[in-house]
Scaffold this motif. Structure first.
Motif, PDB file in Angstrom:
ATOM      1  N   ILE A   1      -7.481  13.602  -1.934  1.00  0.00           N
ATOM      2  CA  ILE A   1      -7.233  13.219  -3.320  1.00  0.00           C
ATOM      3  C   ILE A   1      -6.601  11.838  -3.347  1.00  0.00           C
ATOM      4  N   VAL A   2      -7.113  10.991  -4.216  1.00  0.00           N
ATOM      5  CA  VAL A   2      -6.604   9.625  -4.347  1.00  0.00           C
ATOM      6  C   VAL A   2      -6.233   9.376  -5.798  1.00  0.00           C
ATOM      7  N   ASP A   3      -5.071   8.772  -6.005  1.00  0.00           N
ATOM      8  CA  ASP A   3      -4.654   8.383  -7.346  1.00  0.00           C
ATOM      9  C   ASP A   3      -4.315   6.901  -7.335  1.00  0.00           C
ATOM     10  N   ALA A   4      -4.866   6.160  -8.285  1.00  0.00           N
ATOM     11  CA  ALA A   4      -4.645   4.717  -8.377  1.00  0.00           C
ATOM     12  C   ALA A   4      -3.491   4.435  -9.331  1.00  0.00           C
ATOM     13  N   LYS A   5      -2.573   3.574  -8.908  1.00  0.00           N
ATOM     14  CA  LYS A   5      -1.397   3.251  -9.703  1.00  0.00           C
ATOM     15  C   LYS A   5      -1.325   1.740  -9.905  1.00  0.00           C
ATOM     16  N   TYR A   6      -1.599   1.328 -11.130  1.00  0.00           N
ATOM     17  CA  TYR A   6      -1.565  -0.110 -11.409  1.00  0.00           C
ATOM     18  C   TYR A   6      -0.152  -0.503 -11.825  1.00  0.00           C
ATOM     19  N   LYS A   7       0.720  -0.685 -10.823  1.00  0.00           N
ATOM     20  CA  LYS A   7       2.096  -1.105 -11.079  1.00  0.00           C
ATOM     21  C   LYS A   7       2.694  -1.563  -9.765  1.00  0.00           C
ATOM     22  N   PHE A   8       3.883  -2.158  -9.854  1.00  0.00           N
ATOM     23  CA  PHE A   8       4.548  -2.605  -8.638  1.00  0.00           C
ATOM     24  C   PHE A   8       4.949  -1.414  -7.779  1.00  0.00           C
ATOM     25  N   GLN A   9       4.772  -1.558  -6.479  1.00  0.00           N
ATOM     26  CA  GLN A   9       5.257  -0.555  -5.547  1.00  0.00           C
ATOM     27  C   GLN A   9       6.622  -1.021  -5.053  1.00  0.00           C
ATOM     28  N   ASP A  10       7.686  -0.301  -5.422  1.00  0.00           N
ATOM     29  CA  ASP A  10       9.019  -0.655  -4.964  1.00  0.00           C
ATOM     30  C   ASP A  10       9.747   0.604  -4.500  1.00  0.00           C
ATOM     31  N   ASN A  11      10.967   0.437  -4.066  1.00  0.00           N
ATOM     32  CA  ASN A  11      11.701   1.559  -3.498  1.00  0.00           C
ATOM     33  C   ASN A  11      12.127   2.584  -4.534  1.00  0.00           C
ATOM     34  N   SER A  12      12.199   2.161  -5.811  1.00  0.00           N
ATOM     35  CA  SER A  12      12.749   3.052  -6.820  1.00  0.00           C
ATOM     36  C   SER A  12      11.706   3.660  -7.738  1.00  0.00           C
ATOM     37  N   GLY A  13      10.463   3.180  -7.679  1.00  0.00           N
ATOM     38  CA  GLY A  13       9.522   3.599  -8.707  1.00  0.00           C
ATOM     39  C   GLY A  13       8.402   4.499  -8.258  1.00  0.00           C
ATOM     40  N   THR A  14       8.446   5.022  -7.004  1.00  0.00           N
ATOM     41  CA  THR A  14       7.287   5.758  -6.513  1.00  0.00           C
ATOM     42  C   THR A  14       7.530   7.249  -6.351  1.00  0.00           C
ATOM     43  N   ASN A  15       8.764   7.721  -6.508  1.00  0.00           N
ATOM     44  CA  ASN A  15       9.027   9.147  -6.299  1.00  0.00           C
ATOM     45  C   ASN A  15       8.177  10.018  -7.222  1.00  0.00           C
ATOM     46  N   GLY A  16       8.121   9.655  -8.494  1.00  0.00           N
ATOM     47  CA  GLY A  16       7.322  10.426  -9.440  1.00  0.00           C
ATOM     48  C   GLY A  16       5.856  10.438  -9.079  1.00  0.00           C
ATOM     49  N   ASP A  17       5.364   9.321  -8.517  1.00  0.00           N
ATOM     50  CA  ASP A  17       3.966   9.254  -8.096  1.00  0.00           C
ATOM     51  C   ASP A  17       3.706  10.235  -6.951  1.00  0.00           C
ATOM     52  N   VAL A  18       4.652  10.315  -6.008  1.00  0.00           N
ATOM     53  CA  VAL A  18       4.498  11.225  -4.874  1.00  0.00           C
ATOM     54  C   VAL A  18       4.536  12.674  -5.348  1.00  0.00           C
ATOM     55  N   PHE A  19       5.459  12.982  -6.254  1.00  0.00           N
ATOM     56  CA  PHE A  19       5.502  14.339  -6.802  1.00  0.00           C
ATOM     57  C   PHE A  19       4.147  14.705  -7.418  1.00  0.00           C
ATOM     58  N   GLN A  20       3.562  13.754  -8.131  1.00  0.00           N
ATOM     59  CA  GLN A  20       2.291  14.003  -8.815  1.00  0.00           C
ATOM     60  C   GLN A  20       1.170  14.267  -7.821  1.00  0.00           C
ATOM     61  N   ILE A  21       1.041  13.429  -6.805  1.00  0.00           N
ATOM     62  CA  ILE A  21      -0.073  13.593  -5.864  1.00  0.00           C
ATOM     63  C   ILE A  21       0.112  14.857  -5.012  1.00  0.00           C
ATOM     64  N   VAL A  22       1.358  15.221  -4.706  1.00  0.00           N
ATOM     65  CA  VAL A  22       1.596  16.473  -3.976  1.00  0.00           C
ATOM     66  C   VAL A  22       1.170  17.664  -4.829  1.00  0.00           C
TER      67      VAL A  22
END
Length: 390
Positions: free
Chosen positions: A306-327
């Motif tokens: 499964i692949v999800d595309a995220k059009y935003k900056f990848q930084d240390n504080s903004g990706t946790n929610g993305d990981v929760f979603q893909i999991v």
């Protein structure tokens, strides 16, 4: 003339302008920027996740894409047709969307029409004093009972009024009405329009762009790609109080998602991996929590990655929610490999192992400022890394 508003994509600040309420309402309707009322007829303008240009009366508003205009046009073209190759991308260095788009459209149309407009057979129904084609008996009786002439007939006409030329002429007509065209472009548009003088323009808010690639229209391919970009994203209409509104607005996050899905489909195809985009499913057994992954790759008929595309900056504080979603997506669809593709290549790709789970997530940055060839190579390398994992 009001001073132009120039914003950059992802800009945190805002611009304040004194404009009338009708102009503010028309600007808000384009959805290019957020329009917030302040005191004394002033309005705050902020980016809203889209890029493009709008002119309303004497007001110009621009939101410039971070990736650059040439790269944006490539993503738009490739997402609709993977045959839109890297070398087909406009080689413009224009910093303004409308001049860059106009130059690209005109250049490709001139190349397409160098041998003259293509022709095709189009069915025509007409009233004629002689027999041509097939007589429409029912229509003839209804229109002139007992009369032999004139006749209601249907015949095929060999004409330039074919779908491909309609797309080109309509795009040229729309482009002729936008502001700030470079010197020489209006004249070139007029000459191209004259070559298509027998061709009808498309009408309606969502014109029918139906045409099929063939051997006869192969040399039209690039021009049609740019023309369709114009027709899909540009509009010219009247706003409140008769204001003239010209807009070209692009939701870049959707373009990025489409590009990633199409590029992965092309890369996975050589490994006989099927790719489906925007797959609708459910997270829970009760089927109340809907999920929609951007890309689901399947091997032997079973979801594999499964692949999800995220059009935003990848930084240390903004990706946790993305990981929760893909999991969650991986868990619901029973796969152990997920990937988050980010639109900015500031960091290295990295695997994340999920505790107490076989799921592994690859966070993969794409540098959209790279050349189209390098960008497609990065997607191909991503496909190989995901397949190696599974």
């Amino acid at each position: 003339m009001i001073e132009p508003v120039v914003l950059k994509e992802f800009q945190q600040g805002s611009e304040v302008r004194t404009i009338d309420q009708g102009t503010a309402a028309a600007l808000a309707k384009t959805e290019l920027v957020k329009v917030t009322p302040l005191a004394d007829g002033r309005w705050r303008l902020q980016t809203a996740g889209k890029v493009g240009s709008v002119r309303i009366g004497g007001l110009d508003v621009h939101v410039k894409p971070k990736m650059g205009i040439a790269r944006l046009l490539f993503l738009l073209g490739y997402a609709k047709n993977p045959n839109f190759l890297p070398e087909d991308t406009p080689g413009t260095v224009e910093d303004d969307l409308w001049p860059a788009l106009a130059e690209s459209l005109v250049r490709y149309c001139e190349r397409a029409l160098a041998r003259g407009p293509i022709r095709g057979y189009t069915p025509v129904e007409a009233t004629l004093p002689l027999v041509r084609g097939r007589i429409l008996v029912a229509e003839q009786i209804a229109a002139r009972p007992g009369q032999s002439f004139p006749l209601e007939v249907r015949h095929d006409d060999h004409t330039t009024d074919v779908p491909e030329n309609r797309v080109l002429r309509t795009a040229l007509r729309i482009m002729s009405g936008v502001p700030r065209l470079p010197d020489g472009i209006p004249g070139r548009i007029a000459r191209l329009d004259a070559r298509l003088s027998e061709v009808r323009c498309l009408t309606g808010a969502s014109p029918n762009l139906a045409w099929s690639p063939t051997r006869l229209n192969a040399h039209y391919g690039d021009a049609l790609q740019i023309a369709e970009i114009v027709l899909r994203h540009q509009s010219a209409e009247s706003g409140p109080g008769g204001l003239k509104v010209a807009s070209f607005v692009i939701p870049v996050h959707r373009v990025f998602e489409d590009f990633v899905a199409v590029a992965l489909r092309e890369s996975f195809a050589r490994f006989r991996v099927r790719v489906d985009d925007q797959v609708s499913s459910y997270l829970d057994d009760q089927r109340t929590i809907r999920i929609r992954p951007d890309v689901v790759a399947s091997l032997n008929g079973e979801p594999n990655t499964i692949v999800d595309a995220k059009y935003k900056f990848q930084d240390n504080s903004g990706t946790n929610g993305d990981v929760f979603q893909i999991v969650s997506y991986c868990t619901a669809l029973g796969v152990t490999t997920g990937c988050l593709v980010y639109a900015h290549g500031a960091k290295e790709a990295a695997w994340r192992s999920i505790r107490n789970s076989p799921i592994r997530i690859l966070q993969y940055p794409l540098d959209l400022t790279a050349t189209p060839a390098l960008l497609l190579r990065s997607i191909a390398e991503l496909a190989e890394r995901l397949l190696a994992r599974t």
